[in-house]
Motif scaffolding. Structure first.
Motif, PDB file in Angstrom:
ATOM      1  N   UNK A 184       0.849  -1.190   0.000  1.00 15.92           N
ATOM      2  CA  UNK A 184       0.000   0.000   0.000  1.00 15.92           C
ATOM      3  C   UNK A 184       0.885   1.240   0.000  1.00 15.92           C
ATOM      4  N   UNK A 185       1.265   1.750  -1.174  1.00 13.61           N
ATOM      5  CA  UNK A 185       2.067   2.985  -1.198  1.00 13.61           C
ATOM      6  C   UNK A 185       1.363   4.111  -0.456  1.00 13.61           C
ATOM      7  N   UNK A 186       2.157   4.992   0.146  1.00 15.35           N
ATOM      8  CA  UNK A 186       1.581   6.099   0.910  1.00 15.35           C
ATOM      9  C   UNK A 186       0.718   7.007   0.048  1.00 15.35           C
ATOM     10  N   UNK A 187       1.133   7.202  -1.210  1.00 11.66           N
ATOM     11  CA  UNK A 187       0.348   8.010  -2.143  1.00 11.66           C
ATOM     12  C   UNK A 187       0.049   7.151  -3.370  1.00 11.66           C
ATOM     13  N   UNK A 188      -1.223   6.769  -3.512  1.00  8.18           N
ATOM     14  CA  UNK A 188      -1.635   5.960  -4.662  1.00  8.18           C
ATOM     15  C   UNK A 188      -3.133   6.157  -4.877  1.00  8.18           C
ATOM     16  N   UNK A 189      -3.528   6.500  -6.103  1.00  8.51           N
ATOM     17  CA  UNK A 189      -2.650   6.772  -7.247  1.00  8.51           C
ATOM     18  C   UNK A 189      -2.000   8.147  -7.145  1.00  8.51           C
ATOM     19  N   UNK A 190      -0.799   8.245  -7.673  1.00  8.42           N
ATOM     20  CA  UNK A 190      -0.096   9.522  -7.751  1.00  8.42           C
ATOM     21  C   UNK A 190      -0.598  10.312  -8.966  1.00  8.42           C
ATOM     22  N   UNK A 191      -0.347  11.597  -8.954  1.00  6.74           N
ATOM     23  CA  UNK A 191      -0.572  12.411 -10.150  1.00  6.74           C
ATOM     24  C   UNK A 191       0.621  12.186 -11.079  1.00  6.74           C
ATOM     25  N   UNK A 192       0.425  11.362 -12.090  1.00  2.73           N
ATOM     26  CA  UNK A 192       1.547  10.982 -12.934  1.00  2.73           C
ATOM     27  C   UNK A 192       1.704  11.867 -14.170  1.00  2.73           C
ATOM     28  N   UNK A 193       0.997  12.982 -14.205  1.00  2.00           N
ATOM     29  CA  UNK A 193       1.012  13.811 -15.410  1.00  2.00           C
ATOM     30  C   UNK A 193       2.396  14.230 -15.852  1.00  2.00           C
ATOM     31  N   UNK A 194       3.189  14.785 -14.939  1.00  2.00           N
ATOM     32  CA  UNK A 194       4.517  15.244 -15.318  1.00  2.00           C
ATOM     33  C   UNK A 194       5.441  14.077 -15.623  1.00  2.00           C
ATOM     34  N   UNK A 195       5.344  13.016 -14.841  1.00  2.00           N
ATOM     35  CA  UNK A 195       6.192  11.845 -15.086  1.00  2.00           C
ATOM     36  C   UNK A 195       5.902  11.246 -16.462  1.00  2.00           C
ATOM     37  N   UNK A 196       4.631  11.122 -16.805  1.00  2.00           N
ATOM     38  CA  UNK A 196       4.266  10.578 -18.118  1.00  2.00           C
ATOM     39  C   UNK A 196       4.760  11.486 -19.234  1.00  2.00           C
ATOM     40  N   UNK A 197       4.682  12.793 -19.000  1.00  2.00           N
ATOM     41  CA  UNK A 197       5.176  13.746 -19.987  1.00  2.00           C
ATOM     42  C   UNK A 197       6.678  13.591 -20.188  1.00  2.00           C
ATOM     43  N   UNK A 198       7.403  13.331 -19.105  1.00  2.00           N
ATOM     44  CA  UNK A 198       8.847  13.088 -19.225  1.00  2.00           C
ATOM     45  C   UNK A 198       9.118  11.840 -20.059  1.00  2.00           C
ATOM     46  N   UNK A 199       8.315  10.800 -19.872  1.00  2.00           N
ATOM     47  CA  UNK A 199       8.473   9.586 -20.685  1.00  2.00           C
ATOM     48  C   UNK A 199       8.277   9.916 -22.162  1.00  2.00           C
ATOM     49  N   UNK A 200       7.255  10.710 -22.467  1.00  2.00           N
ATOM     50  CA  UNK A 200       7.007  11.105 -23.856  1.00  2.00           C
ATOM     51  C   UNK A 200       8.169  11.921 -24.416  1.00  2.00           C
ATOM     52  N   UNK A 201       8.699  12.833 -23.607  1.00  2.00           N
ATOM     53  CA  UNK A 201       9.804  13.680 -24.070  1.00  2.00           C
ATOM     54  C   UNK A 201      11.058  12.852 -24.324  1.00  2.00           C
ATOM     55  N   UNK A 202      11.349  11.921 -23.436  1.00  7.24           N
ATOM     56  CA  UNK A 202      12.532  11.060 -23.615  1.00  7.24           C
ATOM     57  C   UNK A 202      12.356  10.165 -24.840  1.00  7.24           C
ATOM     58  N   UNK A 203      11.164   9.643 -25.023  1.00 11.62           N
ATOM     59  CA  UNK A 203      10.884   8.824 -26.211  1.00 11.62           C
ATOM     60  C   UNK A 203      11.095   9.636 -27.482  1.00 11.62           C
ATOM     61  N   UNK A 204      10.579  10.861 -27.514  1.00 14.58           N
ATOM     62  CA  UNK A 204      10.703  11.707 -28.698  1.00 14.58           C
ATOM     63  C   UNK A 204      12.156  12.018 -29.017  1.00 14.58           C
ATOM     64  N   UNK A 205      12.993  12.051 -27.987  1.00  8.53           N
ATOM     65  CA  UNK A 205      14.420  12.339 -28.179  1.00  8.53           C
ATOM     66  C   UNK A 205      15.230  11.089 -28.494  1.00  8.53           C
ATOM     67  N   UNK A 206      14.557   9.938 -28.623  1.00 11.17           N
ATOM     68  CA  UNK A 206      15.255   8.701 -28.959  1.00 11.17           C
ATOM     69  C   UNK A 206      15.816   7.974 -27.763  1.00 11.17           C
ATOM     70  N   UNK A 207      15.396   8.368 -26.559  1.00  8.53           N
ATOM     71  CA  UNK A 207      15.889   7.715 -25.351  1.00  8.53           C
ATOM     72  C   UNK A 207      15.103   6.459 -25.022  1.00  8.53           C
ATOM     73  N   UNK A 208      15.487   5.815 -23.925  1.00  8.44           N
ATOM     74  CA  UNK A 208      14.884   4.545 -23.514  1.00  8.44           C
ATOM     75  C   UNK A 208      13.643   4.825 -22.670  1.00  8.44           C
ATOM     76  N   UNK A 209      12.520   4.969 -23.341  1.00 13.34           N
ATOM     77  CA  UNK A 209      11.274   5.288 -22.651  1.00 13.34           C
ATOM     78  C   UNK A 209      10.810   4.138 -21.770  1.00 13.34           C
ATOM     79  N   UNK A 210      11.090   2.898 -22.183  1.00 10.42           N
ATOM     80  CA  UNK A 210      10.685   1.746 -21.373  1.00 10.42           C
ATOM     81  C   UNK A 210      11.436   1.740 -20.047  1.00 10.42           C
ATOM     82  N   UNK A 211      12.730   1.980 -20.080  1.00  9.09           N
ATOM     83  CA  UNK A 211      13.518   2.014 -18.850  1.00  9.09           C
ATOM     84  C   UNK A 211      13.030   3.126 -17.932  1.00  9.09           C
ATOM     85  N   UNK A 212      12.691   4.282 -18.493  1.00 10.97           N
ATOM     86  CA  UNK A 212      12.232   5.388 -17.664  1.00 10.97           C
ATOM     87  C   UNK A 212      10.869   5.084 -17.055  1.00 10.97           C
ATOM     88  N   UNK A 213       9.942   4.567 -17.845  1.00  2.86           N
ATOM     89  CA  UNK A 213       8.630   4.203 -17.315  1.00  2.86           C
ATOM     90  C   UNK A 213       8.774   3.184 -16.194  1.00  2.86           C
TER      91      UNK A 213
END
Length: 203
Positions: free
Chosen positions: A82-111
């Motif tokens: 039971x994480x202390x905060x769940x569900x988290x607001x993942x908006x910024x984190x998901x956006x970072x995954x999209x940005x890293x993917x767009x730059x050719x980075x490892x989006x799977x590792x980041x997610x």
């Protein structure tokens, strides 16, 4: 020719996190690419009759804990029940995954890194300092990724919407949702079938 596994992911999901390492292994073995696509799971639930965890009948909530315990033993993961905060607001984190993917980075590792922060380290991935820490742990320039993520908010919101549209078109009603050559697979417990699909001859 390299095959692709389209992976519709919600960073809060323990099932996405638990299956991510196996997905990466399957892709490496098959020489396949994983196309990581964060989605708006709330919208998917609204359109397919799903319910957030807190709104599910108690029997379903109770059984989920048995499944979590079984699968974390199976994968050898010392997960927080039971994480202390769940569900988290993942908006910024998901956006970072999209940005890293767009730059050719490892989006799977980041997610996967965001999933580990929540489910192994009990950290709120909605908090900017936690996001920065995950980015740095992945060897990324946290300031640059966050600047890209926050500086093009409209672009990433549009992409998240497009990912969710594509997920719905692919029949998605939950996560993780994988697609290989148009065939959908729901849940990390279907990954052996994903692996098998990648061995089939292409048409």
């Amino acid at each position: 020719m390299s095959r692709t596994v389209t992976y519709y992911v919600f960073l809060n999901s323990p099932w996405c996190f638990m299956g991510a390492g196996r997905l990466a292994e399957i892709a490496r073995t098959a020489g396949a690419t994983v196309d990581v696509r964060p989605i708006n799971l709330g919208r998917v639930f609204q359109e397919t009759g799903g319910k957030p965890l807190a709104q599910r009948p108690q029997a379903r909530q109770d059984y989920r804990l048995y499944e979590l315990a079984r699968w974390r033993r199976w994968y050898g993961l010392d997960m927080v029940e039971h994480p202390d905060v769940f569900p988290c607001d993942e908006g910024l984190a998901a956006t970072c995954v999209l940005a890293v993917k767009a730059a050719g980075g490892d989006a799977l590792a980041l997610a996967t890194g965001f999933g580990a922060a929540l489910w192994l380290d009990n950290r709120d991935i909605g908090r900017r300092p936690i996001i920065e820490g995950v980015l740095k742990a992945q060897g990324l320039d946290a300031a640059a990724v966050l600047a890209e993520a926050e500086g093009q908010a409209d672009r990433w919101a549009t992409e998240l919407q497009a990912n969710t549209d594509a997920a719905r078109a692919a029949g998605c009603f939950g996560v993780p949702w994988y697609v290989v050559d148009g065939e959908p697979f729901w849940g990390q417990d279907r990954l052996d079938f994903v692996a098998e699909a990648l061995t089939r001859p292409t048409a």
